[in-house]
Design a protein around this motif. Structure first.
Motif, PDB file in Angstrom:
ATOM      1  N   ALA A 178       0.861  -1.192   0.000  1.00 25.46           N
ATOM      2  CA  ALA A 178       0.000   0.000   0.000  1.00 25.46           C
ATOM      3  C   ALA A 178       0.890   1.231   0.000  1.00 25.46           C
ATOM      4  O   ALA A 178       1.795   1.355   0.826  1.00 25.46           O
ATOM      5  CB  ALA A 178      -0.903  -0.011   1.226  1.00 25.46           C
ATOM      6  N   ILE A 179       0.626   2.153  -0.927  1.00 27.24           N
ATOM      7  CA  ILE A 179       1.458   3.344  -1.062  1.00 27.24           C
ATOM      8  C   ILE A 179       0.599   4.594  -1.202  1.00 27.24           C
ATOM      9  O   ILE A 179      -0.588   4.513  -1.525  1.00 27.24           O
ATOM     10  CB  ILE A 179       2.404   3.250  -2.281  1.00 27.24           C
ATOM     11  N   THR A 180       1.224   5.735  -0.959  1.00 22.33           N
ATOM     12  CA  THR A 180       0.604   7.036  -1.195  1.00 22.33           C
ATOM     13  C   THR A 180       1.564   7.903  -1.992  1.00 22.33           C
ATOM     14  O   THR A 180       2.745   8.001  -1.650  1.00 22.33           O
ATOM     15  CB  THR A 180       0.268   7.750   0.124  1.00 22.33           C
ATOM     16  N   VAL A 181       1.064   8.495  -3.062  1.00 17.89           N
ATOM     17  CA  VAL A 181       1.825   9.493  -3.810  1.00 17.89           C
ATOM     18  C   VAL A 181       1.393  10.847  -3.260  1.00 17.89           C
ATOM     19  O   VAL A 181       0.230  11.237  -3.382  1.00 17.89           O
ATOM     20  CB  VAL A 181       1.541   9.406  -5.323  1.00 17.89           C
ATOM     21  N   ALA A 182       2.333  11.560  -2.626  1.00 18.23           N
ATOM     22  CA  ALA A 182       2.003  12.808  -1.926  1.00 18.23           C
ATOM     23  C   ALA A 182       2.482  14.000  -2.758  1.00 18.23           C
ATOM     24  O   ALA A 182       3.672  14.304  -2.789  1.00 18.23           O
ATOM     25  CB  ALA A 182       2.647  12.822  -0.550  1.00 18.23           C
ATOM     26  N   ASP A 191      -3.825   7.430  -2.927  1.00 21.66           N
ATOM     27  CA  ASP A 191      -3.593   6.116  -2.335  1.00 21.66           C
ATOM     28  C   ASP A 191      -3.815   5.022  -3.370  1.00 21.66           C
ATOM     29  O   ASP A 191      -4.817   5.024  -4.088  1.00 21.66           O
ATOM     30  CB  ASP A 191      -4.531   5.877  -1.151  1.00 21.66           C
ATOM     31  N   CYS A 192      -2.896   4.073  -3.433  1.00 20.40           N
ATOM     32  CA  CYS A 192      -3.057   2.914  -4.319  1.00 20.40           C
ATOM     33  C   CYS A 192      -2.117   1.825  -3.837  1.00 20.40           C
ATOM     34  O   CYS A 192      -1.717   1.817  -2.669  1.00 20.40           O
ATOM     35  CB  CYS A 192      -2.793   3.294  -5.775  1.00 20.40           C
ATOM     36  N   THR A 193      -1.745   0.901  -4.700  1.00 17.79           N
ATOM     37  CA  THR A 193      -0.801  -0.156  -4.348  1.00 17.79           C
ATOM     38  C   THR A 193       0.270  -0.269  -5.430  1.00 17.79           C
ATOM     39  O   THR A 193       0.110   0.224  -6.548  1.00 17.79           O
ATOM     40  CB  THR A 193      -1.496  -1.524  -4.192  1.00 17.79           C
ATOM     41  N   VAL A 194       1.359  -0.925  -5.079  1.00 20.49           N
ATOM     42  CA  VAL A 194       2.391  -1.249  -6.068  1.00 20.49           C
ATOM     43  C   VAL A 194       1.853  -2.396  -6.917  1.00 20.49           C
ATOM     44  O   VAL A 194       1.701  -3.517  -6.445  1.00 20.49           O
ATOM     45  CB  VAL A 194       3.709  -1.656  -5.387  1.00 20.49           C
ATOM     46  N   ARG A 213       5.315   0.419 -10.829  1.00 25.64           N
ATOM     47  CA  ARG A 213       4.036   0.649 -11.522  1.00 25.64           C
ATOM     48  C   ARG A 213       2.926   0.710 -10.489  1.00 25.64           C
ATOM     49  O   ARG A 213       2.816  -0.158  -9.634  1.00 25.64           O
ATOM     50  CB  ARG A 213       3.756  -0.487 -12.517  1.00 25.64           C
ATOM     51  N   TYR A 214       2.097   1.776 -10.560  1.00 27.52           N
ATOM     52  CA  TYR A 214       0.983   1.898  -9.635  1.00 27.52           C
ATOM     53  C   TYR A 214      -0.247   1.158 -10.138  1.00 27.52           C
ATOM     54  O   TYR A 214      -0.446   0.988 -11.347  1.00 27.52           O
ATOM     55  CB  TYR A 214       0.548   3.366  -9.461  1.00 27.52           C
ATOM     56  N   ILE A 271      -1.701   4.349 -17.022  1.00 25.89           N
ATOM     57  CA  ILE A 271      -0.998   3.838 -15.835  1.00 25.89           C
ATOM     58  C   ILE A 271       0.244   4.691 -15.577  1.00 25.89           C
ATOM     59  O   ILE A 271       0.915   5.158 -16.495  1.00 25.89           O
ATOM     60  CB  ILE A 271      -0.618   2.360 -16.033  1.00 25.89           C
ATOM     61  N   ASN A 272       0.561   4.865 -14.292  1.00 25.58           N
ATOM     62  CA  ASN A 272       1.619   5.785 -13.877  1.00 25.58           C
ATOM     63  C   ASN A 272       2.749   5.058 -13.139  1.00 25.58           C
ATOM     64  O   ASN A 272       2.552   3.956 -12.620  1.00 25.58           O
ATOM     65  CB  ASN A 272       1.009   6.879 -13.010  1.00 25.58           C
TER      66      ASN A 272
END
Length: 302
Positions: A178-182, A191-194, A213-214, A271-272
């Motif tokens: 679980a990750i957040t791009v701030a 908020d998303c996942t790897v 890749r998100y 996709i980012n």
């Protein structure tokens, strides 16, 4: 790269016949009793109960905008290494392409710079403007990173503005994390996942190793470049956001493609991606000073 700005219940019926006692007729000899026929009673085994231990879900950290910064054309973050101390000069992490579009093979080290960074608190309010003393490291070769050394220390920033630096982790992220791009520029937390770790990411004339890749939930836009990618299980930075495929084109500017070990190309429209950062700490030694010859440092060299 971005342009800037989840019984059966068993009833056992035992039918027991009720026997009527035999009454002997007067004078009759009692009948010889036959021995009762032995009956095999099978005991039904109780089901074996197994203790199932539920694996606890990792506790996710609360992520805020504290420590993110706004550049003139990108996002960034105030960062430190696991071995940094409070009296070290503070560092800002962003993308190499947020300094300039550096040709493949170009590596900048310790170049004087006076670039300003607007520091944000947890709510996204600007609390200070920090100044760079130099671009300590910048490249778009193999990765897309820039690290600026500031004119002040972590201790001074914490004392004056109550904002702590984010820690740059020295181990890579894992798929499914679980990750957040701030994004400081947009004051948004995505908020998303790897979703995966592509072997290579190719965009125009650049090829990047060890990207992230998100999953589709992280819909970044221009200006998000340079944002820290924070692992929510630890609160540490594991990557820096740098690009996304905007219109489905293959391997062109703003439309990166994935390349596997066999050279096969995959295009994922919408996709980012981010550049992993776990290799950076080994290249900075005492006093947060760059040392590309340090043991374990594998960043590209000039």
């Amino acid at each position: 790269m971005r342009k800037p700005l989840g019984a059966a219940i068993f009833a056992l019926a035992f039918a027991g016949a009720v026997a009527t006692p035999a009454v002997a007729a007067p004078g009759a000899q009692p009948a010889t009793a036959r021995p009762a026929t032995a009956q095999l009673v099978t005991k039904v085994a109780e089901p074996t109960l197994q203790l199932v231990t539920k694996v606890a879900e990792p506790t996710l950290q609360a992520v805020s905008l504290a420590g993110t910064v706004v550049l003139s054309n990108c996002s960034g973050s105030l960062v430190r290494f696991p071995h940094s101390v409070d009296t070290d000069p503070a560092l800002v992490l962003s993308n190499g392409h947020c300094s300039s579009l550096l040709d493949p093979g170009v590596v900048i080290t310790n170049r004087p710079a006076n670039r300003p960074f607007n520091l944000l608190d947890a709510s996204g309010t600007q609390v200070a403007t920090l100044k760079a003393a130099k671009l300590a490291y910048g490249t778009m070769t193999d990765t897309d990173v820039a690290l600026y050394e500031l004119t002040t220390t972590y201790a001074a920033i914490q004392s004056s503005y109550g904002v702590s630096a984010l820690t740059l982790r020295d181990t890579p992220p894992t798929a499914g994390a679980a990750i957040t791009v701030a994004s400081g520029a947009w004051k948004k937390l995505l908020d998303c996942t790897v979703d995966g770790l592509p072997h290579r990411l190719k965009e125009g004339k650049w090829t990047w190793k060890e990207s992230v890749r998100y999953s589709p939930a992280c819909q970044t836009i221009g200006g998000t470049s340079g944002s820290p990618v924070i692992d929510r299980s630890t609160g540490e930075v594991v990557a820096v956001h740098n690009t996304g495929n905007e219109n489905g084109a293959s391997c062109t500017l703003n439309n990166p493609c994935e390349v596997d070990e066999s050279g096969n190309i995959t295009v994922r429209k919408g996709i980012n991606y981010a550049a992993q950062t776990y290799r950076i700490p080994a290249c900075f030694t005492t006093g947060n000073q760059l040392d590309l010859s340090a043991a374990g440092c594998t960043l590209p060299k000039p």
